[in-house]
Write an enzyme that holds these catalytic residues in place. Sequence first.
Site, PDB file in Angstrom:
ATOM      1  N   LYS A 428       0.897  -1.006   0.250  1.00  0.00           N
ATOM      2  CA  LYS A 428       0.128   0.056  -0.699  1.00  0.00           C
ATOM      3  C   LYS A 428       0.927   1.180  -0.005  1.00  0.00           C
ATOM      4  CE  LYS A 428      -1.645  -1.365   3.870  1.00  0.00           C
ATOM      5  NZ  LYS A 428      -1.721  -1.612   4.610  1.00  0.00           N
ATOM      6  N   THR A 460      -5.904  10.351   8.922  1.00  0.00           N
ATOM      7  CA  THR A 460      -5.811   8.851   8.246  1.00  0.00           C
ATOM      8  C   THR A 460      -5.920   7.173   9.361  1.00  0.00           C
ATOM      9  OG1 THR A 460      -2.956   9.296   8.136  1.00  0.00           O
ATOM     10  CG2 THR A 460      -4.397   9.236   6.015  1.00  0.00           C
ATOM     11  N   GLY A 462      -6.742   4.213  10.541  1.00  0.00           N
ATOM     12  CA  GLY A 462      -7.273   3.216  10.461  1.00  0.00           C
ATOM     13  C   GLY A 462      -7.235   3.205   9.328  1.00  0.00           C
ATOM     14  N   THR A 463      -6.768   3.621   8.233  1.00  0.00           N
ATOM     15  CA  THR A 463      -6.567   3.333   6.716  1.00  0.00           C
ATOM     16  C   THR A 463      -6.369   1.508   6.248  1.00  0.00           C
ATOM     17  OG1 THR A 463      -4.249   4.230   6.433  1.00  0.00           O
ATOM     18  CG2 THR A 463      -5.715   5.562   6.112  1.00  0.00           C
ATOM     19  N   GLY A 464      -5.489   1.465   7.116  1.00  0.00           N
ATOM     20  CA  GLY A 464      -4.803  -0.133   7.141  1.00  0.00           C
ATOM     21  C   GLY A 464      -5.811  -1.215   7.514  1.00  0.00           C
ATOM     22  N   CYS A 465      -6.337  -1.213   8.199  1.00  0.00           N
ATOM     23  CA  CYS A 465      -7.328  -2.019   8.575  1.00  0.00           C
ATOM     24  C   CYS A 465      -8.759  -1.881   7.755  1.00  0.00           C
ATOM     25  CB  CYS A 465      -8.081  -1.016   9.786  1.00  0.00           C
ATOM     26  SG  CYS A 465      -6.694  -1.115  11.120  1.00  0.00           S
TER      27      CYS A 465
HETATM   28  N1  LIG Z   1      -3.852  10.860   1.933  1.00  0.00           N
HETATM   29  C1  LIG Z   1      -4.851   9.874   1.350  1.00  0.00           C
HETATM   30  N2  LIG Z   1      -4.814   9.588  -0.037  1.00  0.00           N
HETATM   31  C2  LIG Z   1      -6.033   8.499  -0.619  1.00  0.00           C
HETATM   32  N3  LIG Z   1      -5.253   7.239   0.080  1.00  0.00           N
HETATM   33  C3  LIG Z   1      -5.034   7.180   0.545  1.00  0.00           C
HETATM   34  C4  LIG Z   1      -4.192   8.108   1.855  1.00  0.00           C
HETATM   35  N4  LIG Z   1      -3.295   7.626   2.597  1.00  0.00           N
HETATM   36  C5  LIG Z   1      -3.750   6.235   2.986  1.00  0.00           C
HETATM   37  N5  LIG Z   1      -4.320   5.784   1.393  1.00  0.00           N
HETATM   38  C6  LIG Z   1      -5.101   4.451   1.448  1.00  0.00           C
HETATM   39  O1  LIG Z   1      -5.357   3.916   1.833  1.00  0.00           O
HETATM   40  C7  LIG Z   1      -4.877   2.585   1.957  1.00  0.00           C
HETATM   41  C8  LIG Z   1      -3.894   2.099   3.326  1.00  0.00           C
HETATM   42  O2  LIG Z   1      -2.803   2.177   3.205  1.00  0.00           O
HETATM   43  P1  LIG Z   1      -2.250   2.750   4.782  1.00  0.00           P
HETATM   44  O3  LIG Z   1      -2.035   4.375   4.815  1.00  0.00           O
HETATM   45  O4  LIG Z   1      -0.478   2.904   3.655  1.00  0.00           O
HETATM   46  O5  LIG Z   1      -2.320   1.843   5.339  1.00  0.00           O
HETATM   47  P2  LIG Z   1      -1.765   1.628   7.327  1.00  0.00           P
HETATM   48  O6  LIG Z   1      -2.966   2.220   7.714  1.00  0.00           O
HETATM   49  O7  LIG Z   1      -1.466   0.376   7.421  1.00  0.00           O
HETATM   50  O8  LIG Z   1      -0.281   2.527   6.983  1.00  0.00           O
HETATM   51  C9  LIG Z   1      -4.121   2.465   0.822  1.00  0.00           C
HETATM   52  O9  LIG Z   1      -4.831   1.973  -0.065  1.00  0.00           O
HETATM   53  C10 LIG Z   1      -3.534   3.902   0.672  1.00  0.00           C
HETATM   54  O10 LIG Z   1      -3.533   4.240  -0.648  1.00  0.00           O
HETATM   55  C1  LIG Z   2      -6.348  -2.152  17.470  1.00  0.00           C
HETATM   56  C2  LIG Z   2      -5.384  -1.511  15.981  1.00  0.00           C
HETATM   57  N1  LIG Z   2      -5.025  -2.357  15.261  1.00  0.00           N
HETATM   58  C3  LIG Z   2      -4.639  -2.029  13.864  1.00  0.00           C
HETATM   59  C4  LIG Z   2      -4.275  -0.541  14.013  1.00  0.00           C
HETATM   60  C5  LIG Z   2      -3.375   0.177  13.257  1.00  0.00           C
HETATM   61  O1  LIG Z   2      -3.733   0.961  12.447  1.00  0.00           O
HETATM   62  P1  LIG Z   2      -3.660   1.357  10.663  1.00  0.00           P
HETATM   63  O2  LIG Z   2      -5.664   1.498   9.743  1.00  0.00           O
HETATM   64  O3  LIG Z   2      -3.817   2.906  10.652  1.00  0.00           O
HETATM   65  O4  LIG Z   2      -3.040   0.919  10.212  1.00  0.00           O
HETATM   66  C6  LIG Z   2      -4.220   0.271  14.787  1.00  0.00           C
HETATM   67  N2  LIG Z   2      -3.712   1.824  15.419  1.00  0.00           N
HETATM   68  N3  LIG Z   2      -4.672  -0.515  17.058  1.00  0.00           N
HETATM   69 MG   LIG Z   3      -1.735  -0.662   8.851  1.00  0.00          MG
END
Ligand SMILES: Nc1ncnc2c1ncn2[C@@H]1O[C@H](COP(=O)(O)OP(=O)(O)O)[C@@H](O)[C@H]1O
Ligand SMILES: Cc1ncc(COP(=O)(O)O)c(N)n1
Ligand SMILES: [Mg+2]
Length: 516
Positions: A428, A460, A462-465
């Site tokens: 991602k 952002t 929780g985006t990954g979750c």
């Molecule tokens: N500012 C943003 N604008 C659009 N998409 C985003 C943005 N930040 C994250 N994403 C998208 O959110 C999803 C989660 O990515 P990321 O943030 O890298 O994961 P994590 O939350 O695990 O760190 C991906 O599809 C990424 O492209």
């Molecule tokens: C309990 C728990 N699980 C996962 C995440 C990751 O968050 P993110 O989706 O931003 O990577 C978090 N902050 N807390």
């Molecule tokens: Mg993540």
Amino acid sequence: MNSFPYPSMRDRFDLRFYFVVGPDDCGNRPILDVVAKALDGGASFIQLRAKTQDVAEIVSLANDIAEEIAGHHVEHSVAFVVDDRVDAALEARAKGIKVDGVHIGQDDLDPVVARKLLGPDAIIGLSAKTVDEVREANHLPEGTIDYIGAGPLHMTATKPESMIVDENGDITTLNVSSIDEMRTMSKYPLIVGGGVKADDIPMLAKTKADGWFVVSAIAGATDPEQATRRLVDDWTAIRGDEKPRYTGRKPAATKLPAVLTIATTDSSGGAGIPADLKTMLANDVFGECVVAGITAQNTTGVQAIAAVDPSIVGAQIDSVFDDIRPTAVKIGVIVGVESVKTVARKLRDHQATNIVVDPVMVATSGSSLAADDTIAEEISSLFPIATVITPNIPEAQVLAQMPIGNQADMETAAVQLAKDYGTCVLVKGGHGVKDADDVLAFPTGAVTWFEGERIANDNTHGTGCTLSSAIASYLAQGEDLEDAVRDAKAYLSGALRANLNLGKGHGPMDHAWAMH
Ligand SMILES: Nc1ncnc2c1ncn2[C@@H]1O[C@H](COP(=O)(O)OP(=O)(O)O)[C@@H](O)[C@H]1O
Ligand SMILES: Cc1ncc(COP(=O)(O)O)c(N)n1
Ligand SMILES: [Mg+2]
């Protein structure tokens, strides 16, 4: 071929403003003109009550009235039934005329037989004069009737047969307390009619009745449209104009695919299990959860983290799979090596499908969420059963043991990890400097890029979750992985674009953005 092409009105009729009419009720005017005027005035339900006509005449009248209703473009909100004559209703429906059901009296055809003849899609209304008749209606088999027409309110020339004779042989009518008693008793919505005049509406609107039904108050009025409008307005002045929803009928059973999250709680609601469940709700699946860790967490960081006894983690998985079996599983943070082992073993035992593993190491706030030995265990026991793993750039750097500075590096890392672990890998790009493009690599070496415009929103958390739960939700609905990622990304982008702003740090997203 289905000769009755219209959807059932049983779950969408509106009983409040119910006009009962026959050719003999309209003076010298054509019945169609009167029906048209009643519709213009706001009638919400039409009943054809043709006591002296034969079947052919009733069917022909029904055809004209159904066309009049369609001509007013209200055929999906105004239900149309015929009084008494199940035979005519059946013939009309067989001819494709939109007759939505019948209204039957206590002395007409047995409602159970009427239901058998008409099938499950037709509306059946039943007349009742007394609390006892309402009680009997309650005892009919589930799904037999849809509403009760109670009356009379006054003695009436149009329905002389509907007098109520009390235990002394005296003729009586309904009043506020008997109406309220009947409605309280009734399993079904109940409307009141029989001699109802405009002056009665304020009183009726204060009872528990669900609406009025009238014949002459509209059909006998000089201006039926104005008469209807007054009846409608006097009712809504007291009851408001919201269309009611009747809860009496149990709707047909529905099914949703279930999706399970095995993850950790986030007390602030933006990530972890709360985010997963909200994502599932918003993406049309039934969300289930196995708690494999607890955090005291908010948008500024993780203040405390605790494991859950591995045996409790395992027991939760058994509970879920033994009953509402999930079609897809999302795995987030699992606290502790033993719990990771338990999850892997249980998922194998239950032959879980569509497993999305989000190898979370660090929260968006910067707090660490996984110890090194836990990550090592995830790699050895969860990656082999995963359908896809979804590392962000920092996680991919750790897993692939290479620095990622541009999109070519992202792709290289994804391809290498997919080969190493024999599973699909979505790297991602949320942590990249440019855009928000993600790359999916298959064990075959094939690669697909998903382009995403970077949204200027620092909230952002929780985006990954959210992305991994949305992928699991779409897999559960039968989409292939590429479509699931594409749809999940679109959902996530909407949640970011909604621009929710909560908390002091990187705040959560609006998971319900598409539901407002
Ligand atoms: N500012 C943003 N604008 C659009 N998409 C985003 C943005 N930040 C994250 N994403 C998208 O959110 C999803 C989660 O990515 P990321 O943030 O890298 O994961 P994590 O939350 O695990 O760190 C991906 O599809 C990424 O492209
Ligand atoms: C309990 C728990 N699980 C996962 C995440 C990751 O968050 P993110 O989706 O931003 O990577 C978090 N902050 N807390
Ligand atoms: Mg993540």
